[in-house]
Design a protein around this motif. Structure first.
Motif, PDB file in Angstrom:
ATOM      1  N   PHE A 223       7.386  22.820  -2.648  1.00  0.00           N
ATOM      2  CA  PHE A 223       8.800  22.675  -2.064  1.00  0.00           C
ATOM      3  C   PHE A 223       9.490  24.079  -1.992  1.00  0.00           C
ATOM      4  O   PHE A 223      10.297  24.190  -1.361  1.00  0.00           O
ATOM      5  CB  PHE A 223       9.510  21.482  -2.883  1.00  0.00           C
ATOM      6  CG  PHE A 223       9.222  19.951  -2.225  1.00  0.00           C
ATOM      7  CD1 PHE A 223       8.019  19.483  -2.594  1.00  0.00           C
ATOM      8  CD2 PHE A 223      10.113  19.537  -1.464  1.00  0.00           C
ATOM      9  CE1 PHE A 223       7.760  18.229  -2.186  1.00  0.00           C
ATOM     10  CE2 PHE A 223      10.088  18.299  -0.888  1.00  0.00           C
ATOM     11  CZ  PHE A 223       8.649  17.542  -1.460  1.00  0.00           C
ATOM     12  N   LEU A 395      11.449  13.004  -9.738  1.00  0.00           N
ATOM     13  CA  LEU A 395      11.775  14.253  -9.302  1.00  0.00           C
ATOM     14  C   LEU A 395      12.891  14.659  -8.136  1.00  0.00           C
ATOM     15  O   LEU A 395      12.715  13.884  -7.259  1.00  0.00           O
ATOM     16  CB  LEU A 395      10.308  15.032  -8.747  1.00  0.00           C
ATOM     17  CG  LEU A 395       9.028  14.860  -9.802  1.00  0.00           C
ATOM     18  CD1 LEU A 395       8.065  15.502  -8.917  1.00  0.00           C
ATOM     19  CD2 LEU A 395       9.403  15.594 -10.924  1.00  0.00           C
ATOM     20  N   LYS A 396      13.686  15.468  -8.520  1.00  0.00           N
ATOM     21  CA  LYS A 396      14.633  15.451  -7.729  1.00  0.00           C
ATOM     22  C   LYS A 396      14.651  16.884  -7.012  1.00  0.00           C
ATOM     23  O   LYS A 396      14.353  18.045  -7.445  1.00  0.00           O
ATOM     24  CB  LYS A 396      16.037  15.581  -8.505  1.00  0.00           C
ATOM     25  CG  LYS A 396      16.552  14.154  -8.772  1.00  0.00           C
ATOM     26  CD  LYS A 396      17.688  14.231  -9.472  1.00  0.00           C
ATOM     27  CE  LYS A 396      17.728  14.382 -10.996  1.00  0.00           C
ATOM     28  NZ  LYS A 396      16.876  13.437 -11.700  1.00  0.00           N
ATOM     29  N   LEU A 397      15.021  17.014  -5.549  1.00  0.00           N
ATOM     30  CA  LEU A 397      15.073  18.207  -4.748  1.00  0.00           C
ATOM     31  C   LEU A 397      16.405  18.734  -4.872  1.00  0.00           C
ATOM     32  O   LEU A 397      17.376  18.018  -4.241  1.00  0.00           O
ATOM     33  CB  LEU A 397      14.298  17.711  -3.409  1.00  0.00           C
ATOM     34  CG  LEU A 397      14.415  19.018  -2.624  1.00  0.00           C
ATOM     35  CD1 LEU A 397      13.723  20.214  -3.202  1.00  0.00           C
ATOM     36  CD2 LEU A 397      13.766  18.602  -1.230  1.00  0.00           C
TER      37      LEU A 397
END
Lengths: 605, 342
Positions: A223, A395-397
């Protein structure tokens, strides 16, 4: 007679590696997770393929603590080679589950613990034809036995098997038969224990995930835009690169019908670092992952990247050193090596994730920092964080634009020309120590320059002139000072009036959290600072100034982080008392409490 | 001014020059730089699309002395192969030329050099081979011949590594040997290497006039000149030139390169097919046994694809991809999270 606790249990499974126990342990752990109970697992495995002892601890904690617990309630004694010691690892009043296909030898009998036998060899012989598979399936028997003893519903087990082997019905069936055999055997025998009951917590782990830090970092790198990856196999970092190999084809969009990434297994760590340097110089987001010995080999390249000002990300999953040391055990003993990697005066940015989300997030941000500062950036993990399974929030973007730093394209250079400005590769245009950069392929006539690891002036020309040389060295230091404002700040938890502080970083965070609760229960309130990066930010000296004493927890012998802090803040450094755990095992809260209370007593004495 | 010769992209020979050389007077390396400039000029290659890479040593300084309009990278000792591999993966549209020495390539960097060829990374890799460490004042290198005498009288008693043979064995797809003083042969061989897509290795004997030019040395100017054994004369014909070479049916060998250009090898003394790997290795061995330097295009393999193609890299260089190309979506992360709940 004990009253059984609810959802508070620490099971240790002793087996041989290569015996298939990874699979059975995983099923057991995931079953407890699926029941909604906060739980964690720690795998203590040998550097070997088959036959050496391995221990796997599963902790269910109603209070939600995820660190390794040093008190073992249940020992699954399935390895004859370690049985004589394993019987003493379990606490008084604990339980030993053993294979009673043959009578228990006298030397394996111990007072004060409960023994429950399950004839695993005999049961599996009935169910599985003689084959290498039989030895592996034998481990499923203890899964069933534990499920019965502690109240894991067979439906939960079935659901986990379905999740794990969904497309292999034959595997599900044969595993289930063995698990059920263990379950039914103890049920028919009417076996009971009074240690603990596992109870479903409705929605207890709802929305939570299970993953490991190496996987989370690999995802963060994807990412974050990593496009050239070069690595050399080494435990415990290999699974980071392997996760990239697994996820890149799935996640990275194709371009022109082809791959928008390159991943290369290099011939050694020197080449892996060399490819990172070459790719970073040519403008790609490049990375490698390695562990201690590999980092040692990469040092010359890291110095080149520092001095020639080339971005690149180095994921370092630390293990027990020095030398080959304990390659499958955990440590935080490469902090000094990373901070001053290579010869000459160097200082490097290090990011220190402590949980799954920070692995993902800091891995992603490391590429921005590398580009912003045109320098190697380290993401420092350890085996405990990197290879053990952790339950976590998803999981956080954070959707932020990539920071490519001061990278000029041809159009921007043309605007500079019009403004009468000259592109000077190594000149401090803005007073922040960070020069501007062009990358090969930029067609503007002002763009090209000659990169070298030898002495150069502000215009990238070869120079041995003392002023030119010192200018670059001083500017690099200025650049590092600027980095203090960009790196992630520590996370601080504090209460007014508390004068005792604790500082830690990385995988020590969980045991520290638990230890602080225990200390509080014993009357010692503490404030906490979680370090997330080097260089140190201003919060660190402020925290030191606000406290009378600060316990600095780290997993190395020489108090490497304390040395860095004391070096930078000698006046405040005297407040630091180091709490050091470096036996290669994941830190326990019990050990931290013991050391902190001891230090307090000796200070009071 | 009109009589200045210009190539097809309207550049003059001056456009291919670099900073003044700091080599010793008469150094073979300067002659090689001249052939490099000639080759780029003759092949009309845009210097802005070239990257120059090197390791450490006398030879590795020379990329500063040609193609001043190209990006250059003088890296660390022996590791240029790895750095060039990374640069090639980041931007495979750029044409890499690597300059190295025998210490750089055959000793400290041997491992990385081997694996670059094993991968067939696209590069023109020139080893300026003088059998000696010049910058540290005259120690033997790993290509010094057995029996060769050092300036102080010490005799080398360890066999040399033959870089051409090594290159053929390990997977390089264009392997040539030449002599720094033979621009007529060397420049077209470099042109061929630039047109080739894959690892092109040129082992160029380049006598060190300061530390290895004495009696007893097998890499002195006098010795090398007296022991050259050219297989063929070499002509390079770029793809845009529709001319017929001076071509003799049955005796000359034509090699077609990936971009449509051709190398015509005019037979001198023996029949030689450079695409025959076995023959190539035998010929190198035979020449070494006779104490000769076999020069020319020794081996060529047109069939192997280069590393970037092997990796199926997108046409757009990875270094030019933006966030929209590189970053997966939040929805994709949700899917990953969901898979971690099982």
């Amino acid at each position: 007679m004990e009253t059984p606790s609810i959802n508070d249990l620490n099971i240790c499974v002793a087996t041989e590696n290569g015996s298939g126990s990874a699979s059975s342990n995983n099923i057991l752990f995931k079953a407890i997770f699926k029941m909604g109970i906060p739980c964690s697992s720690k795998n203590m495995f040998p550097s070997n393929i088959q036959g050496l002892p391995t221990w796997y601890q599963i902790r269910a904690s109603a209070e939600g603590y995820l660190s390794r617990k040093d008190v073992i309630d249940v020992m699954v004694m399935f390895n004859d080679a370690t049985a004589a010691k394993d019987i003493y690892r379990v606490r008084d009043g604990g339980l030993i589950l053993f294979d009673d296909s043959a009578p228990l030898p006298a030397h394996l009998k111990r007072e004060g613990v409960q023994y429950i036998g399950v004839p695993a060899n005999k049961l599996v012989a009935k169910l599985v034809p003689a084959s290498p598979l039989r030895a592996k399936q034998r481990n499923m028997i203890y899964v069933g036995a534990l499920a019965y003893l502690f109240g894991i519903d067979m439906d939960v087990i079935k659901a986990v098997l379905q999740d794990t082997f969904g497309n292999k019905p034959a595997v599900i069936e044969s595993n289930l038969a063995c698990i059920d055999a263990g379950y039914q055997y103890l049920k028919e025998k009417g076996a009971t224990q009074n240690i603990a009951r596992l109870q479903v917590i409705p929605n207890g782990n709802k929305g939570k995930i299970i993953t490991d830090g190496n996987t989370a970092c690999a995802l963060g790198a994807i990412f974050g835009g990593a496009s050239v990856i070069s690595w050399y196999p080494i435990t415990p970092s290999s699974s980071l690169a392997e996760a990239l190999e697994h996820y890149l084809p799935r996640l990275r969009k194709k371009r022109d019908g082809k791959r928008a990434y390159a991943i290369v297994q290099a011939e050694d760590e020197i080449a892996a670092a060399g490819m990172v340097v070459g790719a970073g110089w040519a403008g790609a987001r490049a990375m490698t992952s390695t562990s201690g010995p590999g980092l040692s080999l990469m040092n010359e390249m890291i110095g080149l990247a520092y001095y020639a000002e080339i971005p690149g990300v180095f994921f370092i999953v630390q293990r027990g050193g020095p030398s080959t040391g304990l390659p499958t055990r955990t440590q935080q003993a490469d902090i000094s090596l990373m901070y001053g990697a290579s010869h000459g005066d160097t200082r490097h940015i290090i990011l220190l994730p402590h949980d799954m989300n920070s692995c993902f997030d800091l891995a992603r941000r490391s590429f921005d920092l590398a580009d912003r500062f045109q320098t190697p950036v380290f993401v420092a993990l350890d085996l405990d964080l990197g290879m053990n399974l952790w339950s976590s929030e998803p999981l956080k973007l954070q959707k932020e634009p990539f920071d490519w730093g001061k990278r000029l394209n041809a159009q921007q250079l043309e605007e500079w020309v019009k403004a009468g400005k000259k592109f000077r590769r190594y000149f401090d245009q803005d007073g922040d120590g960070i020069p501007y950069r062009t990358v090969p392929g930029n067609p503007h006539p002002m763009a090209p320059y000659f990169t070298r690891g030898s002495g150069h002036d502000a215009d990238a020309r070869y120079s041995e002139d003392e002023h030119d040389y010192k200018y670059i060295l001083d500017r690099l230091r200025r650049k590092f000072e600027t980095a203090r404002k960009y790196v992630p700040k520590p996370i601080i938890e504090k209460e007014k009036g508390v004068r005792t502080g604790v500082i830690c970083y990385g995988s020590s965070y969980e045991p520290v959290r638990e230890a602080r609760d225990r200390l509080k229960a014993r009357g010692l309130k503490t404030n906490h600072l979680l370090l997330r990066a080097l260089p140190l930010t201003s919060e660190v000296p402020e925290f030191l100034a606000e406290h009378d004493v600060v316990y600095l927890v780290e997993q190395n012998r020489d108090a490497q982080m304390a040395a860095i802090i004391k070096d930078e803040y000698p006046g405040l450094g005297a407040k630091i008392i180091s709490v050091l755990v470096y036996n290669g095992l994941p830190v326990t809260a019990g050990e931290l409490v013991r050391q902190i209370l001891e230090a307090r007593e000796s200070a009071a004495a | 001014m009109t009589d200045v010769k210009r190539n097809r992209i309207n550049l003059t020979e001056k456009d291919y020059e670099g900073a003044p050389s700091t080599m010793c007077r008469g150094c073979g390396h300067d002659a090689i730089s001249a052939s490099v400039m000639r080759a780029f000029f003759e092949s009309s290659i845009d210097p802005r699309k070239v990257i120059k890479l090197s390791g450490i040593g006398c030879s590795s300084k020379t990329p500063a002395y040609f193609l001043g309009q190209s990006f250059g990278f003088n890296a660390v000792h022996g590791r240029m192969s790895a750095v060039a591999t990374g640069a090639n993966l980041a931007n495979h549209k750029l044409l890499p030329i690597g300059i190295s020495g025998d210490g750089d390539t055959a000793a400290i960097g041997l491992g990385n050099f081997c694996h670059m060829m094993r991968r067939n990374v696209n590069i023109t890799y020139i080893v300026e081979n003088n059998g000696v460490y010049g910058l540290t004042k005259g120690q033997f290198s790993a290509t010094a011949d057995i029996g060769s005498v050092m300036k102080g009288g010490k005799v080398n008693d360890i066999p040399a590594i033959d870089l051409a043979e090594l290159a053929i064995t390990l997977g390089a797809t264009y392997v040539a040997r030449s002599f720094s003083g033979d621009r007529k042969q060397l420049a077209p061989l470099i042109q061929g290497a630039l047109a080739h897509r894959g690892s092109a290795i040129l082992d160029v004997i380049s006598p060190c006039v300061t530390f290895n030019n004495h009696e007893g040395s097998t890499k002195s100017l006098k010795y090398v000149k007296g022991h050259l054994d050219p297989i063929h004369d070499v002509d390079f014909i770029p793809p845009y030139e529709n001319i017929e070479a001076d071509y003799e049916e049955g005796t000359d060998h034509e090699v077609r390169l990936h971009d449509g250009s051709r190398i015509v090898l005019h037979k001198l003394s023996k029949d030689y097919d450079p695409t025959d790997k076995g023959q190539a290795i035998t010929a190198v061995h035979a020449a070494v046994a006779e104490g000769k330097f076999l020069t020319g295009l020794i081996y060529y393999n047109p069939n192997r694809i280069d590393f970037a193609t092997e990796l199926d890299l997108c046409d757009t260089p990875l270094a030019e991809l933006g966030q929209e190309d590189l970053q997966p979506t939040a929805e994709q992360l949700d899917e990953i999270n969901a898979s971690f709940m099982k």
